[in-house]
Enzyme design. Sequence first.
Site, PDB file in Angstrom:
ATOM      1  CB  THR A  28      52.128  39.923  39.872  1.00  0.00           C
ATOM      2  OG1 THR A  28      52.637  38.736  39.264  1.00  0.00           O
ATOM      3  CG2 THR A  28      53.083  40.358  40.973  1.00  0.00           C
ATOM      4  CG  ASP A  83      47.801  40.682  36.311  1.00  0.00           C
ATOM      5  OD1 ASP A  83      47.963  40.944  37.521  1.00  0.00           O
ATOM      6  OD2 ASP A  83      48.740  40.666  35.497  1.00  0.00           O
ATOM      7  CD  GLU A 105      51.730  42.059  36.088  1.00  0.00           C
ATOM      8  OE1 GLU A 105      51.339  41.837  37.236  1.00  0.00           O
ATOM      9  OE2 GLU A 105      51.915  43.206  35.655  1.00  0.00           O
TER      10      GLU A 105
HETATM   11  C1  A5P Z   1      52.361  44.057  39.164  1.00  0.00           C
HETATM   12  O1  A5P Z   1      53.535  44.379  38.549  1.00  0.00           O
HETATM   13  C2  A5P Z   1      51.291  44.982  38.719  1.00  0.00           C
HETATM   14  O2  A5P Z   1      51.096  45.081  37.368  1.00  0.00           O
HETATM   15  C3  A5P Z   1      49.997  44.742  39.451  1.00  0.00           C
HETATM   16  O3  A5P Z   1      49.107  44.003  38.700  1.00  0.00           O
HETATM   17  C4  A5P Z   1      49.422  46.070  39.745  1.00  0.00           C
HETATM   18  O4  A5P Z   1      50.452  46.838  40.310  1.00  0.00           O
HETATM   19  C5  A5P Z   1      48.244  46.001  40.697  1.00  0.00           C
HETATM   20  O5  A5P Z   1      48.679  45.677  41.967  1.00  0.00           O
HETATM   21  P1  A5P Z   1      47.718  45.706  43.211  1.00  0.00           P
HETATM   22  O6  A5P Z   1      46.643  44.711  42.965  1.00  0.00           O
HETATM   23  O7  A5P Z   1      48.602  45.340  44.370  1.00  0.00           O
HETATM   24  O8  A5P Z   1      47.197  47.104  43.357  1.00  0.00           O
END
Ligand code: A5P
Length: 225
Positions: A28, A83, A105
């Site tokens: 995500t 991720d 996650e």
């Molecule tokens: C989602 O809850 C997060 O764990 C994302 O993996 C993390 O915030 C990285 O996000 P970006 O790729 O948007 O920086």
Amino acid sequence: MTAEQQKQQVALKALEYIKEGMVVGLGTGSTAKFFIEGLGTKVAEGFQIKTICTSEESENLAKQLNIPLTDFTEVEVIDITIDGADEVDKQFNLIKGGGGALLREKIIASSSKQEIIIVDEKKVVEKLGKFHLPVEIIPYVWQTTQRKIEALQGITMIRQRDGGIFVTDNGNYILDCNFGSIDNPQLLERNLNMIPGVVENGLFVNIATTVIVGSDEGARELEKQ
Ligand code: A5P
């Protein structure tokens, strides 16, 4: 190269790790989104895979792109998950949950043979903690959970969205916690999860198998120290 360009770069690199027939966990966030879009293009060309998503946001995107979904009634283990992360140290400890998806996650990551983290270079740090640690808590008497977390020497803020409290895909709240520089991520991860009311926290210790970092010289695998 901007952070945005590096996110695209690492997402593209991560596609090289995906082999036909795999069950793929979809992360995500904005970096994972680039990866899902890339995967969508491959699927449109006839590439066969099945996926499991870490959030409703990613699932909606996968559906839009006609990426096949599966679930744990069909599969036991995920071959590979791609991720993002909010911070990564050189021992591959992570802070995740900036987008609020940390619980799913972590569940998906813990069921994956390979957990590949894709980040732009600004996210690689000597010590975790500048990014405030997201902790998912249940809404019931959440202020008492907050007080117990603060007793671990943290300053906490309930996450807000659109003038109200942010609610996760699981119907919970998030406390963004400042513990300063985190000397022992493993201990903090454990201590937080011992508090009744805490569902999960965004420290991922001994979970990432590979970290791909963006740079002007190209995407590269981070060397574990
Ligand atoms: C989602 O809850 C997060 O764990 C994302 O993996 C993390 O915030 C990285 O996000 P970006 O790729 O948007 O920086």
